[in-house]
Design a protein around this motif. Structure first.
Motif, PDB file in Angstrom:
ATOM      1  N   GLU A   1       7.298  16.650   4.473  1.00  0.00           N
ATOM      2  CA  GLU A   1       5.778  16.730   5.156  1.00  0.00           C
ATOM      3  C   GLU A   1       5.157  15.399   4.678  1.00  0.00           C
ATOM      4  O   GLU A   1       4.926  15.081   3.604  1.00  0.00           O
ATOM      5  CB  GLU A   1       5.102  17.916   4.837  1.00  0.00           C
ATOM      6  CG  GLU A   1       5.653  19.346   5.394  1.00  0.00           C
ATOM      7  CD  GLU A   1       5.699  19.245   6.845  1.00  0.00           C
ATOM      8  OE1 GLU A   1       4.873  18.902   7.413  1.00  0.00           O
ATOM      9  OE2 GLU A   1       6.535  19.804   7.325  1.00  0.00           O
ATOM     10  N   ALA A   2       4.568  14.788   5.717  1.00  0.00           N
ATOM     11  CA  ALA A   2       3.865  13.724   5.634  1.00  0.00           C
ATOM     12  C   ALA A   2       2.376  14.046   5.224  1.00  0.00           C
ATOM     13  O   ALA A   2       1.571  14.879   6.138  1.00  0.00           O
ATOM     14  CB  ALA A   2       3.694  12.922   6.788  1.00  0.00           C
ATOM     15  N   ILE A   3       1.640  13.597   3.999  1.00  0.00           N
ATOM     16  CA  ILE A   3       0.475  14.116   3.647  1.00  0.00           C
ATOM     17  C   ILE A   3      -0.598  13.177   4.120  1.00  0.00           C
ATOM     18  O   ILE A   3      -0.449  12.029   3.934  1.00  0.00           O
ATOM     19  CB  ILE A   3       0.576  14.060   2.211  1.00  0.00           C
ATOM     20  CG1 ILE A   3       1.585  15.080   1.438  1.00  0.00           C
ATOM     21  CG2 ILE A   3      -0.777  14.509   1.564  1.00  0.00           C
ATOM     22  CD1 ILE A   3       1.570  16.483   1.879  1.00  0.00           C
ATOM     23  N   ARG A   4      -1.417  13.865   4.811  1.00  0.00           N
ATOM     24  CA  ARG A   4      -2.423  13.061   5.282  1.00  0.00           C
ATOM     25  C   ARG A   4      -3.786  13.187   4.519  1.00  0.00           C
ATOM     26  O   ARG A   4      -4.152  14.336   3.904  1.00  0.00           O
ATOM     27  CB  ARG A   4      -2.746  13.500   6.812  1.00  0.00           C
ATOM     28  CG  ARG A   4      -3.960  12.722   7.413  1.00  0.00           C
ATOM     29  CD  ARG A   4      -4.239  13.352   8.937  1.00  0.00           C
ATOM     30  NE  ARG A   4      -5.500  12.574   9.258  1.00  0.00           N
ATOM     31  CZ  ARG A   4      -5.502  11.571  10.081  1.00  0.00           C
ATOM     32  NH1 ARG A   4      -4.389  10.782  10.080  1.00  0.00           N
ATOM     33  NH2 ARG A   4      -6.593  10.918  10.508  1.00  0.00           N
ATOM     34  N   LEU A   5      -4.589  11.941   4.066  1.00  0.00           N
ATOM     35  CA  LEU A   5      -5.631  12.128   3.300  1.00  0.00           C
ATOM     36  C   LEU A   5      -7.033  12.909   4.225  1.00  0.00           C
ATOM     37  O   LEU A   5      -6.799  12.803   5.388  1.00  0.00           O
ATOM     38  CB  LEU A   5      -6.223  10.555   3.248  1.00  0.00           C
ATOM     39  CG  LEU A   5      -5.129   9.536   2.434  1.00  0.00           C
ATOM     40  CD1 LEU A   5      -5.940   8.569   2.115  1.00  0.00           C
ATOM     41  CD2 LEU A   5      -4.682  10.366   1.053  1.00  0.00           C
ATOM     42  N   ALA A   6      -7.846  13.372   3.340  1.00  0.00           N
ATOM     43  CA  ALA A   6      -8.683  14.175   3.920  1.00  0.00           C
ATOM     44  C   ALA A   6      -9.760  13.316   4.403  1.00  0.00           C
ATOM     45  O   ALA A   6     -10.513  13.501   5.517  1.00  0.00           O
ATOM     46  CB  ALA A   6      -9.287  15.069   2.882  1.00  0.00           C
TER      47      ALA A   6
ATOM     48  N   SER B   1      -8.779   4.278   7.247  1.00  0.00           N
ATOM     49  CA  SER B   1      -8.547   3.855   8.589  1.00  0.00           C
ATOM     50  C   SER B   1      -7.355   4.764   8.942  1.00  0.00           C
ATOM     51  O   SER B   1      -6.656   5.202   8.149  1.00  0.00           O
ATOM     52  CB  SER B   1      -8.399   2.526   8.639  1.00  0.00           C
ATOM     53  OG  SER B   1      -7.369   2.099   8.056  1.00  0.00           O
ATOM     54  N   GLU B   2      -7.186   4.677  10.355  1.00  0.00           N
ATOM     55  CA  GLU B   2      -6.001   5.301  10.710  1.00  0.00           C
ATOM     56  C   GLU B   2      -4.845   4.691  10.073  1.00  0.00           C
ATOM     57  O   GLU B   2      -3.382   5.126  10.048  1.00  0.00           O
ATOM     58  CB  GLU B   2      -6.058   5.405  12.254  1.00  0.00           C
ATOM     59  CG  GLU B   2      -6.730   6.443  12.828  1.00  0.00           C
ATOM     60  CD  GLU B   2      -6.302   7.999  12.399  1.00  0.00           C
ATOM     61  OE1 GLU B   2      -5.336   8.358  12.387  1.00  0.00           O
ATOM     62  OE2 GLU B   2      -7.398   8.460  11.661  1.00  0.00           O
ATOM     63  N   GLU B   3      -4.820   3.258  10.119  1.00  0.00           N
ATOM     64  CA  GLU B   3      -3.448   2.584   9.500  1.00  0.00           C
ATOM     65  C   GLU B   3      -3.201   2.728   8.209  1.00  0.00           C
ATOM     66  O   GLU B   3      -2.364   2.643   7.609  1.00  0.00           O
ATOM     67  CB  GLU B   3      -3.827   1.047   9.755  1.00  0.00           C
ATOM     68  CG  GLU B   3      -3.684   0.576  11.224  1.00  0.00           C
ATOM     69  CD  GLU B   3      -5.223   0.826  11.947  1.00  0.00           C
ATOM     70  OE1 GLU B   3      -6.238   1.073  11.202  1.00  0.00           O
ATOM     71  OE2 GLU B   3      -5.242   1.058  12.938  1.00  0.00           O
ATOM     72  N   ARG B   4      -4.211   3.471   7.348  1.00  0.00           N
ATOM     73  CA  ARG B   4      -4.114   4.019   6.036  1.00  0.00           C
ATOM     74  C   ARG B   4      -4.500   5.323   5.752  1.00  0.00           C
ATOM     75  O   ARG B   4      -5.298   5.481   4.893  1.00  0.00           O
ATOM     76  CB  ARG B   4      -5.088   2.966   5.113  1.00  0.00           C
ATOM     77  CG  ARG B   4      -4.769   1.437   5.198  1.00  0.00           C
ATOM     78  CD  ARG B   4      -3.554   1.146   4.314  1.00  0.00           C
ATOM     79  NE  ARG B   4      -3.181  -0.398   4.514  1.00  0.00           N
ATOM     80  CZ  ARG B   4      -2.361  -0.830   5.246  1.00  0.00           C
ATOM     81  NH1 ARG B   4      -1.392  -0.166   6.053  1.00  0.00           N
ATOM     82  NH2 ARG B   4      -2.015  -2.033   5.334  1.00  0.00           N
ATOM     83  N   SER B   5      -3.962   6.121   6.350  1.00  0.00           N
ATOM     84  CA  SER B   5      -4.568   7.478   6.555  1.00  0.00           C
ATOM     85  C   SER B   5      -3.385   8.573   5.974  1.00  0.00           C
ATOM     86  O   SER B   5      -3.721   9.608   5.722  1.00  0.00           O
ATOM     87  CB  SER B   5      -4.537   8.032   8.014  1.00  0.00           C
ATOM     88  OG  SER B   5      -3.458   8.004   8.804  1.00  0.00           O
TER      89      SER B   5
ATOM     90  N   TYR C   1       0.886  -1.202   0.044  1.00  0.00           N
ATOM     91  CA  TYR C   1      -0.122   0.063   0.002  1.00  0.00           C
ATOM     92  C   TYR C   1       0.935   1.076  -0.124  1.00  0.00           C
ATOM     93  O   TYR C   1       1.859   1.347   0.659  1.00  0.00           O
ATOM     94  CB  TYR C   1      -0.900  -0.012   1.187  1.00  0.00           C
ATOM     95  CG  TYR C   1      -1.851  -1.020   1.189  1.00  0.00           C
ATOM     96  CD1 TYR C   1      -3.141  -0.869   0.329  1.00  0.00           C
ATOM     97  CD2 TYR C   1      -2.157  -1.943   2.055  1.00  0.00           C
ATOM     98  CE1 TYR C   1      -4.078  -1.779   0.295  1.00  0.00           C
ATOM     99  CE2 TYR C   1      -3.181  -3.032   2.056  1.00  0.00           C
ATOM    100  CZ  TYR C   1      -4.199  -2.728   1.150  1.00  0.00           C
ATOM    101  OH  TYR C   1      -5.303  -3.599   1.165  1.00  0.00           O
ATOM    102  N   SER C   2       0.430   2.316  -0.710  1.00  0.00           N
ATOM    103  CA  SER C   2       1.141   3.605  -0.584  1.00  0.00           C
ATOM    104  C   SER C   2       0.501   4.310   0.592  1.00  0.00           C
ATOM    105  O   SER C   2       1.297   5.334   0.757  1.00  0.00           O
ATOM    106  CB  SER C   2       0.776   4.479  -1.767  1.00  0.00           C
ATOM    107  OG  SER C   2       1.190   3.917  -2.944  1.00  0.00           O
ATOM    108  N   LEU C   3      -0.226   3.887   1.268  1.00  0.00           N
ATOM    109  CA  LEU C   3      -1.005   4.426   2.366  1.00  0.00           C
ATOM    110  C   LEU C   3      -0.392   3.782   3.680  1.00  0.00           C
ATOM    111  O   LEU C   3      -0.198   2.567   3.834  1.00  0.00           O
ATOM    112  CB  LEU C   3      -2.351   4.663   2.500  1.00  0.00           C
ATOM    113  CG  LEU C   3      -2.914   5.342   1.442  1.00  0.00           C
ATOM    114  CD1 LEU C   3      -4.607   5.177   1.317  1.00  0.00           C
ATOM    115  CD2 LEU C   3      -2.734   6.817   1.553  1.00  0.00           C
ATOM    116  N   THR C   4      -0.224   4.486   4.873  1.00  0.00           N
ATOM    117  CA  THR C   4       0.440   4.195   5.991  1.00  0.00           C
ATOM    118  C   THR C   4      -0.174   4.745   7.205  1.00  0.00           C
ATOM    119  O   THR C   4      -0.961   5.708   7.098  1.00  0.00           O
ATOM    120  CB  THR C   4       1.928   3.792   6.304  1.00  0.00           C
ATOM    121  OG1 THR C   4       2.346   3.134   7.279  1.00  0.00           O
ATOM    122  CG2 THR C   4       2.538   5.205   6.131  1.00  0.00           C
ATOM    123  N   SER C   5       0.293   4.548   8.306  1.00  0.00           N
ATOM    124  CA  SER C   5      -0.285   5.460   9.443  1.00  0.00           C
ATOM    125  C   SER C   5       0.640   6.565   9.693  1.00  0.00           C
ATOM    126  O   SER C   5       1.813   6.743   9.274  1.00  0.00           O
ATOM    127  CB  SER C   5      -0.123   4.487  10.857  1.00  0.00           C
ATOM    128  OG  SER C   5       1.216   4.168  11.167  1.00  0.00           O
TER     129      SER C   5
END
Length: 804
Positions: free
Chosen positions: A538-543, A547-551, A521-525
């Motif tokens: 900067e770590a980019i957070r999804l809007a 889940s928090e594990e893939r945020s 996955y490209s997404l992590t916590s």
């Protein structure tokens, strides 16, 4: 979606087409049929038997001696171990010569001295999954209703002569999550009418409003709620044909009322719920959002704490159901239920998904609400259920319904033209053919000189724009009928770019070296996003994260590769070597979108080589991983440009980690995970690397230079240099190479010694040097002259002395 071929015949005429041919046609029209299961495959010789006598086996406490009529001239004796077998039952009997699943053949036998001529079967022994067997028969034989014919084929009564098509539906085709939805699709493919089931029943003189009132506070979440009442219900098993259809669709039978609601769920795609009216505790239904901390015990006897995001059905005071997901135990239909309140509602899919996800309750009902149901069927489904309850549960229907209705969904109206369709598809379809396709789909269609105005039924919520209509025409016209053409202009063959070719070379090398490619996955916590990152960002957070594990978008590939190692080791795979080529996302100040960069990463642990016959084992270590990278640098032609430097990096062992430099510029690292990290994630000694792939593959590499095979012998000299412990061997090697000039062809470290024979602040590094001249045999004087320069250079630079 599991579709019973025999059940589908109720709605559309498919007698002249086999299940396999139908599956092929459905697949070619755009819905993939992943398989066709023959339910009675490998089974024969199973009939319905009548147990005439049952007595205890004289020589076994847990066996019964039964005399069974199987429709032959004489009854047969069968020894049966089921606890629930008894006189007077109609049961499934595998006669002598029958074959059961797994090629299990029935033969005459003697059990504890008594002859047995067949086998009385449970449903599991007939190939039915134990999860689908009703609780009454989960641990014993299946007992048929008393009106079945003795000697008849038991598999026919159980609908095991059926074939089941498994549809692999994409999320946009929620209309095919019902038998009627599939019937519309098949009718359109074959050009045949769809027959709707009967909803007729006789209502009494009472009115539903006298029994219940309905109020909806959360109108956005529940724009339509329909309640109906049925009295004098007699709870019993549902008809055998209904149980068989439910089991074929993957649903376990319970009782006639619950089975009817599940049957309508599959038939109409409309979830229903039946409440025990006498257990409601009031004459009111109130639909609202739950209060924070409010609790409900659901049908699985689990107490659940609710939040304000969850929609509940209440009796005006307390929750009696988690809307669209599962009913409450306090209003469950039970064996003594006599009056049923039937709910048929249209719920907002987003709200239902939230509750389903929060509570880990993925049900057939919630799956349909999440993907979208047809609001036009909400009332019809309730009418059909009431009709079946009157017929199969002896119910007396109270006249009318009680509704709360603010629903505003209307059929979509979309326009297109023949010119548009043909220009997109490259076809020459006529207006008549297009109109015929829309008519077969049972869309409302009005034509005006090649322009079509199409009214799309609410069951097809996936069709909203002109391109959707073009797709419908394409798939019903037949993708195979669309002509194959080549571009008019001169075409050039596709080739890999130099970067793509180099990347492919890297993949092939690493896989040849024994590493397995992973795609993670490209997404992590948020906590892991910056671990092992090559550069700050900067770590980019999804809007709206799943889940928090893939945020959060990752800045390094390494953390997910470590997850892969954990997964493998937990399954007793001790030798693990994985790699990944993927993107990381680096956020920059004052920019909205992150910068995307391609990286190469790997993780290795366990045994690298094992030769059991010779008794040899080699574990992964730093030099194994470094050697793999050096081999890759060699095939990429950048070996001479690569150097290493000691590196201290969070999460990595400070003494076993190196920075990888390309022409003096850092492009990554290779090293061992820090022991503290290894303890935290429960991994054995593990080595990782991560490189900036773009920098590596875009390095300007000169043309390959070839040298003649050596004609003259080389001369080797070994030296052991004593230097301070903090002097890197790589720096010594670089000085030796640069000083040795053109005659010095190879320099290799072959030993490092630190021990009691030398000072504790020192170490001895041994090098093998090879001298060679392409034009003549070197003399000792020539070699000694260069060799002395090398010794002088290391002495001046590092105060190195030859070890005596």
């Amino acid at each position: 979606m599991l579709v019973s071929y025999n059940w589908l015949k109720d709605y559309v005429n498919i007698e002249d087409i086999s299940a396999e041919d139908l599956a092929e046609k459905i697949t070619r029209s755009g819905i993939e049929v992943e398989g066709v299961e023959v339910l009675n495959e490998g089974i024969n010789g199973v009939v319905i038997g009548h147990v005439l006598e049952r007595e205890q086996h004289p020589n076994a406490d847990k066996l019964n001696k039964c005399l069974v009529d199987v429709g032959e001239s004489e009854p047969v004796q069968i020894i049966c171990g089921a606890k629930n077998v008894d006189k007077g039952q109609k049961v499934a009997v595998a006669t002598v010569g029958a074959v059961l699943p797994g090629n299990f053949k029935i033969k005459r036998a003697k059990l504890r001295g008594e002859e047995s001529n067949g086998m009385i079967c449970s449903l599991q022994e007939l190939g039915i999954n134990s999860k689908l067997v009703a609780k009454d028969f989960a641990e014993g034989i299946f007992v048929f209703p008393s009106d079945v014919e003795v000697g008849a084929d038991a598999l026919e009564y159980l609908n095991r002569t059926d074939k089941v098509l498994e549809l692999g539906l994409t999320p946009n085709r929620s209309d095919a999550l019902s038998m009627l939805g599939v019937a519309y699709e098949v009718g359109a493919i074959l050009g045949r009418e769809v027959k709707w089931p009967s909803t007729e029943y006789a209502a009494n003189n009472e009115v539903a409003e006298d029994y219940i009132s309905v109020k909806v506070e959360a109108e956005e979440d529940n724009p339509l709620y329909v309640a109906k009442v049925v009295k004098n219900i007699k709870i019993a098993p549902s008809p055998l044909w209904m149980q068989a259809r439910l089991m074929a669709a993957g649903i376990r039978p319970h009782n006639n009322v619950v089975d009817i609601t599940n049957y309508i769920l599959l038939e109409y795609g409309q979830p229903l719920h039946a409440f025990d009216y006498d257990r409601l505790g009031s004459k009111e239904i109130l639909v609202r959002r739950a209060q924070k901390g409010e609790k409900i015990t659901t049908l699985d006897d689990t107490e659940r704490t609710l939040t304000e995001d969850h929609l509940v059905i209440t009796n005006g005071i307390e929750p009696i159901a988690l809307a669209g997901v599962m009913g409450g135990a306090n209003s469950e239909v039970q064996s003594d239920t006599t009056t049923v309140l039937l709910e048929s509602a249209y719920f907002n899919g987003v709200t239902i998904r939230k509750a389903s996800k929060d509570h880990g309750l993925r049900s057939e009902a919630s799956a349909r609400y999440e993907k979208g149901i047809d609001p036009a069927r909400t009332r019809e489904a309730a009418e059909r259920a009431i009709s079946l309850m009157e017929q199969y549960a002896g119910g007396e229907v109270v006249s009318g319904s009680v509704e709360a209705n603010t629903l505003t969904i209307e059929p979509a109206i979309v326009t297109t033209t023949v010119e548009k369709i043909n220009s997109v598809l490259g076809t020459s379809i006529t207006s008549e053919e297009v109109k015929d396709i829309f008519t077969r789909l049972q869309f409302g269609v009005a034509e005006d000189n090649g322009s079509f105005t199409v009214t799309v039924p609410t069951r097809r919520g996936d069709i909203t724009i002109e391109e959707d209509l073009v797709e419908e025409v394409a798939r019903l016209y037949g993708y195979d009928n669309i002509p194959t053409t080549l571009p008019v202009s001169a075409a050039t063959p596709g080739v890999l770019t130099p970067y793509q070719a180099m990347r492919r070379k890297v993949r092939r090398y690493l896989e040849g070296a024994g590493l397995i490619q992973n795609i993670t996955y490209s997404l992590t916590s948020e906590e892991r996003a910056k671990q092992f990152a090559l550069e700050d960002g900067e770590a980019i957070r999804l809007a709206m994260p799943m889940s928090e594990e893939r945020s959060t978008l990752r800045l390094s590939l390494v953390p997910h590769l470590l997850d892969a190692l954990q997964h493998n080791i937990a399954r007793s795979l001790q030798a693990n070597a994985v790699y990944e080529i993927g993107s990381v996302f680096i956020g920059k100040e004052n920019t909205t979108l992150p910068e995307e960069k391609e990286r190469l990463a790997g993780a290795l642990t366990g045994l690298w080589e094992q030769h059991p016959w010779q008794g040899e084992k080699k574990a992964v270590d730093f030099f194994v991983v470094k050697g793999i990278l050096e081999g890759m640098f060699r095939i990429l032609g950048v070996e001479e440009s690569i150097s290493y430097a000691r590196l201290e990096k969070d999460g990595l062992h400070p003494g076993r980690t190196a920075e990888v430099l390309l022409n003096g510029k850092s492009i990554g690292f290779v090293g061992q995970l820090h022991p503290e990290i290894l303890n935290e994630i429960d991994l054995p000694e593990t080595y990782v690397f991560e490189l900036d792939l773009v920098s590596l593959l875009t390095e300007n590499v000169g043309e390959i230079q070839y040298e003649a095979i050596p004609r003259f012998p080389s001369i080797s000299r070994d030296i052991a240099l004593v230097v301070d412990r903090n002097v890197p061997a790589g720096e010594l090697q670089e000085i030796i190479k640069s000083t040795g000039g053109s005659l010095l062809k190879e320099v290799q470290v072959f030993d490092v010694y630190e021990g009691d024979k030398i000072d504790t602040s020192k170490k001895s590094v041994a090098f093998a040097l090879r001298y060679y001249h392409p034009e003549h045999t070197l003399t000792d004087e020539e070699v000694t002259k260069v060799h002395n320069k090398v010794l002088q250079a290391v002495e001046e630079k590092f105060a190195a002395v030859l070890r005596s």
